[in-house]
Scaffold this motif. Structure first.
Motif, PDB file in Angstrom:
ATOM      1  N   LEU A   1      -3.645   4.374  -1.599  1.00  0.00           N
ATOM      2  CA  LEU A   1      -2.981   3.349  -0.792  1.00  0.00           C
ATOM      3  C   LEU A   1      -2.380   2.246  -1.660  1.00  0.00           C
ATOM      4  O   LEU A   1      -1.299   1.731  -1.367  1.00  0.00           O
ATOM      5  N   GLN A   2      -3.050   1.917  -2.755  1.00  0.00           N
ATOM      6  CA  GLN A   2      -2.610   0.790  -3.578  1.00  0.00           C
ATOM      7  C   GLN A   2      -1.180   0.953  -4.076  1.00  0.00           C
ATOM      8  O   GLN A   2      -0.411  -0.013  -4.134  1.00  0.00           O
ATOM      9  N   ARG A   3      -0.790   2.165  -4.411  1.00  0.00           N
ATOM     10  CA  ARG A   3       0.549   2.345  -4.977  1.00  0.00           C
ATOM     11  C   ARG A   3       1.653   2.197  -3.922  1.00  0.00           C
ATOM     12  O   ARG A   3       2.835   2.119  -4.272  1.00  0.00           O
ATOM     13  N   PHE A   4       1.268   2.143  -2.645  1.00  0.00           N
ATOM     14  CA  PHE A   4       2.267   2.003  -1.593  1.00  0.00           C
ATOM     15  C   PHE A   4       2.410   0.568  -1.094  1.00  0.00           C
ATOM     16  O   PHE A   4       3.423   0.221  -0.501  1.00  0.00           O
ATOM     17  N   VAL A   5       1.398  -0.262  -1.307  1.00  0.00           N
ATOM     18  CA  VAL A   5       1.416  -1.584  -0.679  1.00  0.00           C
ATOM     19  C   VAL A   5       2.116  -2.642  -1.522  1.00  0.00           C
ATOM     20  O   VAL A   5       2.398  -3.739  -1.032  1.00  0.00           O
TER      21      VAL A   5
ATOM     22  N   LEU B   1       2.406   9.618   4.179  1.00  0.00           N
ATOM     23  CA  LEU B   1       2.745   9.009   2.894  1.00  0.00           C
ATOM     24  C   LEU B   1       4.197   8.534   2.870  1.00  0.00           C
ATOM     25  O   LEU B   1       4.514   7.502   2.258  1.00  0.00           O
ATOM     26  N   ARG B   2       5.085   9.258   3.549  1.00  0.00           N
ATOM     27  CA  ARG B   2       6.476   8.800   3.651  1.00  0.00           C
ATOM     28  C   ARG B   2       6.541   7.488   4.430  1.00  0.00           C
ATOM     29  O   ARG B   2       7.324   6.589   4.111  1.00  0.00           O
TER      30      ARG B   2
ATOM     31  N   ALA C   1       5.800  -1.433   0.574  1.00  0.00           N
ATOM     32  CA  ALA C   1       5.928  -2.289  -0.610  1.00  0.00           C
ATOM     33  C   ALA C   1       7.145  -3.201  -0.536  1.00  0.00           C
ATOM     34  O   ALA C   1       7.140  -4.301  -1.086  1.00  0.00           O
TER      35      ALA C   1
ATOM     36  N   LEU D   1       4.096   5.231   4.611  1.00  0.00           N
ATOM     37  CA  LEU D   1       3.549   4.173   3.776  1.00  0.00           C
ATOM     38  C   LEU D   1       4.535   3.734   2.691  1.00  0.00           C
ATOM     39  O   LEU D   1       4.474   2.601   2.215  1.00  0.00           O
ATOM     40  N   GLY D   2       5.433   4.624   2.325  1.00  0.00           N
ATOM     41  CA  GLY D   2       6.339   4.352   1.211  1.00  0.00           C
ATOM     42  C   GLY D   2       7.204   3.126   1.384  1.00  0.00           C
ATOM     43  O   GLY D   2       7.680   2.558   0.401  1.00  0.00           O
TER      44      GLY D   2
END
Length: 370
Positions: free
Chosen positions: A91-95, A61-62, A68, A64-65
Motif C-alpha cells: 500500500l505504501q508505494r501507492f499512497v 491496484l489500478r 498518490a 490505488l494507483g
C-alpha cells in the motif's frame, strides 16, 4: 439487458447482470426503473448500506494507483483476527505522501484483560515490517461500537481539507465505517437522488461531504491467501468468530497432531513436551491425534468428523501444502494461518512444526500478539 443501459446513474460503474459480487451488478428485473442504478447504489440510497463489492487484485491496484496524485487521508481498515491476511501489501508505494490511518477492527474478539498499549505497539511493529508508514493507529470494534467514536473523530482531525480514501480487504468492517462517516458528514440521500457522484472512477464510489470534499469508498479487495475467501460460504460461520475467543491450551508431546476441522493440520514434529495455545473460532472443532495416524485419520474422516468443509465441497478446495516452521529456543511466536486464527507457542525450548493448509493460504511465524 438493453444495450443502451451501460452505466450506473449513481456511481458510474459499467452495469452487468451476470455477477452479483462484482461492481455494477443490476438484476434484470430492475433494468426498467428510473434512474437506472446498480444494486449497490440502490442499497445505499434506500437502506444506507454502503457494503463493499469485491474486485480482483489487479483492478484494485489500478484503483490505488491514482491516490498518490491526490491530497487525501488514506484510512486502511484491517481485521485483527486476520491481521496479516487483511493488510494490503504494498500500500505504501501507492499512497505517496498522503498520511495513512490504520484502523484495527474486531478487538472485541480478544480477552478483556488484553494489554491494549502492548497490542497497539504490536500493530505498529508489524505494519512497519510490512513497509507501511502509519500516521496513527486506532483500535476498535465496529460490531460492538467500541472505540468507533475515536475512529470517526481521528478521521475528522486528520483529514483537514482532504478527501478520505477508505481501503480494505473484504469482511473487515469497511462498510460499517463508511456508513458512519456518511451519517456524520454527508447528506448522501439527497446527492444520490440528484445525479451520479462527481469524479467517480470505475470501481469506487465518491460520497460528497458537507464541506465539498469526498469519501472515496473503494471496493473490498479479495485475497485468495485468506482461508475465509476460499472455503464454501456455508463454512464461514465455523471459521469466522462472532464472539470473544476462548483460548484453548494443548500440552503436546513431539509427534502429535491437531486437526482444525478439515481445513488445516498442525504437526508438532520435534521438541520437548510443551504447550500451544489456540486462538480460533469456538465453532471450529479441533481433533488431536498421533502424527503417525494423521494421514489415515484424514483419509477416512475428511468431510465428516473432520469438517468443514463437508464432503460435498471437498473437491472444490485446493490441495494442502506443507509449511515447515522452526521456532528457536527463547522465541515467543505465533503460528498464523490467515483466516483461521493463530497458535501461540508457549515453550521456550524451541520446536519444529509442520503446518498443512490449502495451497495459497498464508502461513507464517510472527511475534506473539498476546
Amino acid at each position: 439487458m438493453q444495450a443502451t443501459i451501460s452505466r450506473c446513474a449513481g456511481c458510474g460503474v459499467a452495469l452487468q447482470t451476470s455477477e452479483p459480487n462484482r461492481p455494477g451488478y443490476l438484476p434484470e428485473s430492475a433494468a426498467a426503473r428510473e434512474p437506472v442504478i446498480c444494486q449497490r447504489c440502490f442499497r445505499i440510497k434506500n437502506y444506507n448500506d454502503a457494503s463493499s463489492v469485491a474486485i480482483d487484485q489487479d483492478d484494485f491496484l489500478r484503483l490505488l494507483g491514482g491516490i498518490a496524485a491526490t491530497n487525501s487521508l488514506v484510512v486502511h481498515i484491517v481485521d485483527l483476527f486476520d491481521f496479516e491476511g487483511s493488510l494490503i501489501s504494498g500500500l505504501q508505494r501507492f499512497v505517496g505522501n498522503n498520511p495513512v490511518l490504520l484502523v484495527v477492527n474486531k478487538i472485541d474478539l480478544l480477552p478483556r484483560v488484553t494489554n491494549w498499549n502492548r497490542l497497539r505497539n504490536w500493530v505498529q511493529k508489524l505494519a512497519r515490517s510490512s513497509g507501511l508508514k502509519v500516521a496513527d493507529v486506532v483500535l476498535c470494534s465496529a460490531k460492538r461500537n467500541i472505540g468507533f467514536d475515536r475512529v470517526v473523530s481521528t478521521i475528522g482531525d486528520m483529514r483537514g481539507d482532504r478527501d478520505v480514501y477508505v481501503v480494505g480487504a473484504t469482511n473487515v468492517g469497511k462498510s460499517t465505517l463508511v456508513n458512519r462517516l456518511i451519517s456524520d458528514y454527508s447528506d448522501l440521500g439527497r446527492e444520490l437522488t440528484v445525479s451520479r457522484y462527481p469524479g467517480t472512477t470505475l470501481d469506487a464510489v465518491h460520497i460528497p461531504l458537507d464541506d465539498g470534499r469526498s469519501i472515496i469508498d473503494t471496493p473490498g479487495i479479495v485475497y485468495k491467501s485468506r482461508m475465509s475467501e476460499i472455503i464454501p460460504r456455508d463454512s464461514l460461520q465455523a471459521v469466522l468468530p462472532d464472539k470473544p475467543l476462548k483460548p484453548i491450551t494443548y500440552q503436546l508431546n513431539a509427534e502429535q497432531t491437531l486437526f482444525f476441522g478439515g481445513l488445516a493440520r498442525f504437526d508438532f514434529v520435534e521438541g520437548e513436551r510443551q504447550s500451544f495455545t489456540v486462538y480460533s473460532s469456538g465453532s471450529l472443532k479441533i481433533h488431536r491425534t498421533k502424527l503417525e495416524r494423521a494421514d489415515e485419520l484424514y483419509a477416512n474422516h475428511k468431510g465428516e468428523l473432520l469438517s468443514p468443509p463437508s464432503k460435498d465441497y471437498l473437491d472444490e478446495m485446493p490441495s494442502w501444502t506443507r509449511h515447515r516452521l522452526r521456532i528457536q529456543p527463547g522465541e515467543n511466536l505465533d503460528v498464523f494461518v490467515s483466516g483461521l486464527g493463530w497458535i501461540q507457542a508457549n515453550g521456550k525450548t524451541g520446536a519444529v512444526l509442520d503446518i498443512h493448509a490449502p495451497k495459497g493460504v498464508k502461513v507464517l511465524l510472527r511475534d506473539a500478539m498476546l
